[in-house]
Design an enzyme around this catalytic site. Structure first.
Site, PDB file in Angstrom:
ATOM      1  N   ARG A  66       0.838  -1.210   0.000  1.00  0.00           N
ATOM      2  CA  ARG A  66       0.000   0.000   0.000  1.00  0.00           C
ATOM      3  C   ARG A  66       0.869   1.256   0.000  1.00  0.00           C
ATOM      4  O   ARG A  66       0.592   2.229  -0.703  1.00  0.00           O
ATOM      5  CB  ARG A  66      -0.941  -0.001   1.213  1.00  0.00           C
ATOM      6  CG  ARG A  66      -2.068  -1.005   1.032  1.00  0.00           C
ATOM      7  CD  ARG A  66      -2.950  -1.071   2.244  1.00  0.00           C
ATOM      8  NE  ARG A  66      -3.630   0.191   2.528  1.00  0.00           N
ATOM      9  CZ  ARG A  66      -4.222   0.480   3.698  1.00  0.00           C
ATOM     10  NH1 ARG A  66      -4.206  -0.404   4.674  1.00  0.00           N
ATOM     11  NH2 ARG A  66      -4.826   1.639   3.877  1.00  0.00           N
TER      12      ARG A  66
ATOM     13  N   GLN B 149     -10.472   9.834   7.834  1.00  0.00           N
ATOM     14  CA  GLN B 149     -10.292   8.425   8.196  1.00  0.00           C
ATOM     15  C   GLN B 149      -9.108   7.850   7.440  1.00  0.00           C
ATOM     16  O   GLN B 149      -8.722   6.708   7.654  1.00  0.00           O
ATOM     17  CB  GLN B 149     -11.545   7.625   7.813  1.00  0.00           C
ATOM     18  CG  GLN B 149     -12.781   8.041   8.563  1.00  0.00           C
ATOM     19  CD  GLN B 149     -14.033   7.467   7.915  1.00  0.00           C
ATOM     20  OE1 GLN B 149     -14.519   6.408   8.285  1.00  0.00           O
ATOM     21  NE2 GLN B 149     -14.564   8.173   6.944  1.00  0.00           N
ATOM     22  N   ASN B 150      -8.557   8.624   6.519  1.00  0.00           N
ATOM     23  CA  ASN B 150      -7.515   8.078   5.656  1.00  0.00           C
ATOM     24  C   ASN B 150      -6.159   8.052   6.353  1.00  0.00           C
ATOM     25  O   ASN B 150      -5.840   8.941   7.134  1.00  0.00           O
ATOM     26  CB  ASN B 150      -7.419   8.897   4.362  1.00  0.00           C
ATOM     27  CG  ASN B 150      -8.700   8.820   3.565  1.00  0.00           C
ATOM     28  OD1 ASN B 150      -9.558   7.991   3.875  1.00  0.00           O
ATOM     29  ND2 ASN B 150      -8.848   9.658   2.562  1.00  0.00           N
ATOM     30  N   VAL B 151      -5.394   7.033   6.001  1.00  0.00           N
ATOM     31  CA  VAL B 151      -4.066   6.877   6.607  1.00  0.00           C
ATOM     32  C   VAL B 151      -2.979   7.165   5.576  1.00  0.00           C
ATOM     33  O   VAL B 151      -1.802   6.966   5.837  1.00  0.00           O
ATOM     34  CB  VAL B 151      -3.893   5.440   7.183  1.00  0.00           C
ATOM     35  CG1 VAL B 151      -4.915   5.169   8.277  1.00  0.00           C
ATOM     36  CG2 VAL B 151      -3.982   4.372   6.093  1.00  0.00           C
TER      37      VAL B 151
ATOM     38  N   HIS C  42      -7.873   7.495  11.980  1.00  0.00           N
ATOM     39  CA  HIS C  42      -7.426   6.100  11.904  1.00  0.00           C
ATOM     40  C   HIS C  42      -5.909   5.981  11.813  1.00  0.00           C
ATOM     41  O   HIS C  42      -5.397   4.945  11.390  1.00  0.00           O
ATOM     42  CB  HIS C  42      -8.113   5.387  10.736  1.00  0.00           C
ATOM     43  CG  HIS C  42      -9.581   5.154  10.975  1.00  0.00           C
ATOM     44  ND1 HIS C  42     -10.469   4.824   9.974  1.00  0.00           N
ATOM     45  CD2 HIS C  42     -10.320   5.210  12.124  1.00  0.00           C
ATOM     46  CE1 HIS C  42     -11.688   4.685  10.490  1.00  0.00           C
ATOM     47  NE2 HIS C  42     -11.620   4.922  11.785  1.00  0.00           N
TER      48      HIS C  42
ATOM     49  N   CYS D 187      13.399  -1.857  21.629  1.00  0.00           N
ATOM     50  CA  CYS D 187      13.163  -2.703  22.808  1.00  0.00           C
ATOM     51  C   CYS D 187      13.105  -4.180  22.428  1.00  0.00           C
ATOM     52  O   CYS D 187      12.949  -5.041  23.282  1.00  0.00           O
ATOM     53  CB  CYS D 187      11.855  -2.294  23.501  1.00  0.00           C
ATOM     54  SG  CYS D 187      10.370  -2.860  22.650  1.00  0.00           S
TER      55      CYS D 187
HETATM   56  P1  OAD Z   1     -14.949   2.855   1.965  1.00  0.00           P
HETATM   57  O1  OAD Z   1     -14.133   2.069   1.002  1.00  0.00           O
HETATM   58  O2  OAD Z   1     -15.808   2.116   2.922  1.00  0.00           O
HETATM   59  O3  OAD Z   1     -15.896   3.850   1.166  1.00  0.00           O
HETATM   60  C1  OAD Z   1     -15.408   4.627   0.125  1.00  0.00           C
HETATM   61  C2  OAD Z   1     -16.519   5.534  -0.330  1.00  0.00           C
HETATM   62  O4  OAD Z   1     -15.993   6.387  -1.324  1.00  0.00           O
HETATM   63  C3  OAD Z   1     -17.716   4.800  -0.944  1.00  0.00           C
HETATM   64  O5  OAD Z   1     -18.908   5.322  -0.381  1.00  0.00           O
HETATM   65  C4  OAD Z   1     -17.618   5.141  -2.431  1.00  0.00           C
HETATM   66  O6  OAD Z   1     -18.899   5.265  -3.035  1.00  0.00           O
HETATM   67  C5  OAD Z   1     -16.927   6.470  -2.386  1.00  0.00           C
HETATM   68  N1  OAD Z   1     -16.129   6.827  -3.578  1.00  0.00           N
HETATM   69  C6  OAD Z   1     -15.375   6.037  -4.367  1.00  0.00           C
HETATM   70  N2  OAD Z   1     -14.753   6.762  -5.313  1.00  0.00           N
HETATM   71  C7  OAD Z   1     -15.113   8.050  -5.118  1.00  0.00           C
HETATM   72  C8  OAD Z   1     -14.804   9.283  -5.752  1.00  0.00           C
HETATM   73  N3  OAD Z   1     -13.980   9.364  -6.799  1.00  0.00           N
HETATM   74  N4  OAD Z   1     -15.382  10.408  -5.265  1.00  0.00           N
HETATM   75  C9  OAD Z   1     -16.233  10.362  -4.197  1.00  0.00           C
HETATM   76  N5  OAD Z   1     -16.556   9.238  -3.560  1.00  0.00           N
HETATM   77  C10 OAD Z   1     -16.016   8.096  -4.002  1.00  0.00           C
HETATM   78  O7  OAD Z   1     -13.935   3.858   2.713  1.00  0.00           O
HETATM   79  P2  OAD Z   1     -14.122   4.598   4.095  1.00  0.00           P
HETATM   80  O8  OAD Z   1     -15.521   5.024   4.297  1.00  0.00           O
HETATM   81  O9  OAD Z   1     -13.061   5.595   4.192  1.00  0.00           O
HETATM   82  O10 OAD Z   1     -10.634   1.652   8.433  1.00  0.00           O
HETATM   83  O11 OAD Z   1     -13.821   3.409   5.088  1.00  0.00           O
HETATM   84  C11 OAD Z   1     -13.812   3.660   6.457  1.00  0.00           C
HETATM   85  C12 OAD Z   1     -12.784   2.772   7.116  1.00  0.00           C
HETATM   86  O12 OAD Z   1     -12.995   1.399   6.777  1.00  0.00           O
HETATM   87  C13 OAD Z   1     -11.353   3.031   6.661  1.00  0.00           C
HETATM   88  O13 OAD Z   1     -10.761   4.108   7.332  1.00  0.00           O
HETATM   89  C14 OAD Z   1     -10.693   1.742   6.992  1.00  0.00           C
HETATM   90  C15 OAD Z   1     -11.724   0.806   6.422  1.00  0.00           C
HETATM   91  O14 OAD Z   1     -11.705  -0.484   6.881  1.00  0.00           O
HETATM   92  C16 OAD Z   1      -9.649   1.044   9.052  1.00  0.00           C
HETATM   93  O15 OAD Z   1      -8.705   0.571   8.452  1.00  0.00           O
HETATM   94  C17 OAD Z   1      -9.817   1.025  10.537  1.00  0.00           C
END
Ligand code: OAD
Length: 238
Positions: free
Chosen positions: A67, A97-99, A115, A147
């Protein structure tokens, strides 16, 4: 609808953005859920839990190195740049939420990374060591802490609590907001998914996403489309 949302942003005293993986999709970074999502290809319980790391740290690191390489080759897109510009010019608060660190690379300044950040490592043993680590491909020997324990990515895995300070800061921002833009998140992972609902009591809630999500019905406005394009259109309309 763009003009209406632009007028809310113009009038906002406390603008807050909450972003998810979708904001980085136009940079070529894969999202987690939905078509092409990482969780369609990999099982989170194999790669993103403390138990998985205890059992197979090398495998988990391999995934993070993969990644990191993709993210290192990516550039912030126009969505990241518009948000960075609003952080600078409209004192917008950014919760992510992005890393991947792409918001930071766009130069907007501090954000709350709920996150964690995959460009940091910390001791998995709990000795307290934490450091930045910008190497896309970390050599194996570099993955051991002073450590003797393993170093792990400084991110939040399933089953782990969020950093309390980050969550407090994000909660306060959501509670104090008058306009909240929720960008590119499926809004299903808690506790972050609760933040827009907190804000909704007193703030205008706007969703920017290519698809309908768990949050869509609660939003005052939804702007459908790739976030980079939508945010650039909003910036032009301001
Ligand atoms: P998701 O992969 O769950 O959701 C991504 C969202 O982005 C979806 O609703 C898509 O429809 C939308 N999407 C995709 N391409 C897009 C674009 N070009 N413009 C706008 N929207 C778009 O990602 P997150 O909601 O960030 O956590 O996921 C939340 C958490 O779940 C992450 O932080 C990670 C994951 O497991 C951990 O790792 C703890």
């Amino acid at each position: 609808m763009i003009d209406c949302v632009a007028s809310w942003i113009r009038a906002a005293q406390r603008l807050v953005l909450l972003t998810g993986a979708g904001i980085s999709a136009e940079s070529g970074v894969p999202v987690f859920r939905g078509p092409g999502g990482l969780w369609r290809q990999f099982r989170p319980e194999d790669l993103a839990t403390p138990g998985a790391f205890d059992e197979r740290p090398e495998l988990v690191w391999e995934w993070y190195v993969w990644r990191r390489e993709r993210i290192a080759a990516a550039q912030p897109n126009q969505g990241h740049h518009v948000i960075a510009h609003w952080q600078q010019t409209r004192a917008a608060a950014l919760l992510t939420q992005n890393v991947d660190g792409l918001h930071e690379r766009a130069g907007g300044g501090p954000s709350i990374e709920l996150h964690g950040n995959l460009w940091r490592v910390r001791c998995a043993q709990g000795c307290g060591f934490r450091a930045h680590d910008n190497h896309a491909s970390a050599p194996r020997t570099a993955l051991r802490c002073r450590c003797g324990g393993w170093l792990r990515p400084d991110v939040v895995w399933f089953g782990e609590p969020l950093d309390p300070q980050a969550l407090d800061g994000a909660t306060r921002a959501a509670e104090g907001a008058d306009v909240v833009l929720v960008v590119g998140t499926s809004a299903v992972v808690y506790p972050v998914a609760a933040l827009p609902h907190l804000a909704r009591r007193h703030a205008r809630l706007v969703e920017i996403n290519i698809d309908e999500t768990a949050l869509s019905a609660a939003a005052d406005a939804t702007l459908r489309g790739p976030s980079g394009e939508v945010l650039a259109a909003l910036e032009r309309a301001l």
